[in-house]
Design an enzyme around this catalytic site. Structure first.
Site, PDB file in Angstrom:
ATOM      1  N   THR A   1       0.820  -1.206   0.000  1.00  0.00           N
ATOM      2  CA  THR A   1       0.000   0.000   0.000  1.00  0.00           C
ATOM      3  C   THR A   1       0.854   1.256   0.000  1.00  0.00           C
ATOM      4  OG1 THR A   1      -1.723  -1.210   1.187  1.00  0.00           O
ATOM      5  CG2 THR A   1      -1.876   1.185   1.196  1.00  0.00           C
ATOM      6  N   GLU A   2       1.928   1.242   0.749  1.00  0.00           N
ATOM      7  CA  GLU A   2       2.765   2.441   0.896  1.00  0.00           C
ATOM      8  C   GLU A   2       3.629   2.730  -0.331  1.00  0.00           C
ATOM      9  OE1 GLU A   2       2.842   4.813   3.042  1.00  0.00           O
ATOM     10  OE2 GLU A   2       1.729   4.014   4.745  1.00  0.00           O
ATOM     11  N   SER A   3       4.326   1.714  -0.836  1.00  0.00           N
ATOM     12  CA  SER A   3       5.325   1.971  -1.882  1.00  0.00           C
ATOM     13  C   SER A   3       5.259   1.016  -3.061  1.00  0.00           C
ATOM     14  CB  SER A   3       6.728   1.874  -1.285  1.00  0.00           C
ATOM     15  OG  SER A   3       7.034   0.526  -0.965  1.00  0.00           O
TER      16      SER A   3
ATOM     17  N   TYR B   1      -6.998   4.599   3.161  1.00  0.00           N
ATOM     18  CA  TYR B   1      -5.758   3.880   3.452  1.00  0.00           C
ATOM     19  C   TYR B   1      -6.048   2.618   4.259  1.00  0.00           C
ATOM     20  CZ  TYR B   1      -1.177   2.803   5.373  1.00  0.00           C
ATOM     21  OH  TYR B   1      -0.029   2.155   5.738  1.00  0.00           O
TER      22      TYR B   1
END
Length: 191
Positions: free
Chosen positions: A67-69, A173
């Site tokens: 999800t982040e990168s 998120y």
């Protein structure tokens, strides 16, 4: 003649059913291959090590990285978060006060360091909130915001748990991370 027609009809129906089942298995096999390509387990040696060390499920760590990168160790957000797990340099410095380490901020680009500190932070947040949704909200919006929301009954349920997230980005998120966890569990952790 009737018997022959009934036999042919039965054979056709059985053939269609078998073809449907085989097509379903083939579709699932291909779908799993596509999902595994989209939801990899890169850096597994670090994820396994630090997930075990800090008591965080591997699926959670992979989902946060995804999800982040999307597994880009060189990723930098507009806000300045760095690396695979998108750690803010200030958060990294604060976490190092707890681990008693002294590393350069550039180490956030190192996959092992980033996964270690990202997983450590997830563990810290879980000990604080005892709820993965609250952990993910805090990971995204900061634990100060989550603490404020938990004190406001318009954002909590009858048990005092976060039931509504006022930041749309954070709400999305949390949803994305949970969806990624579900995919990781299905692909790699369920028999």
């Amino acid at each position: 003649m009737k018997y022959k027609k009934a036999l042919v009809r039965s054979a056709v129906i059985i053939s269609i059913l078998l073809l449907s089942v085989l097509t379903g298995f083939l579709f699932q096999f291909i779908w799993d291959k596509v999902d595994r390509a989209n939801y990899p387990r890169d850096y597994s040696e670090y994820v396994e090590q630090y997930a075990g060390q800090y008591g965080v499920p591997e699926a959670v760590v992979y989902a946060v990285i995804k999800t982040e990168s999307s597994f880009s160790s060189g990723a930098v957000s507009d806000a300045g978060a760095v690396g695979l797990m998108q750690i803010m340099p200030d958060t990294f410095n604060w976490l190092m006060t707890m681990t008693k380490e002294s590393l350069e901020e550039g180490m956030l680009y190192d996959p092992a360091t980033n996964i270690k500190y990202g997983t450590y932070y997830l563990s810290y947040l879980y000990l604080r909130y005892n709820s993965w949704d609250e952990v993910f909200a805090a990971y995204n919006a900061g634990h100060g915001n989550v603490d404020e929301w938990l004190e406001d009954e318009q954002y909590t349920d009858k048990d005092g748990k976060l039931s509504r997230i006022p930041f749309e980005e954070t709400k999305n998120y949390v949803k994305k991370v949970n969806n990624a966890i579900d995919v990781y569990k299905r692909l790699y952790y369920e028999s």
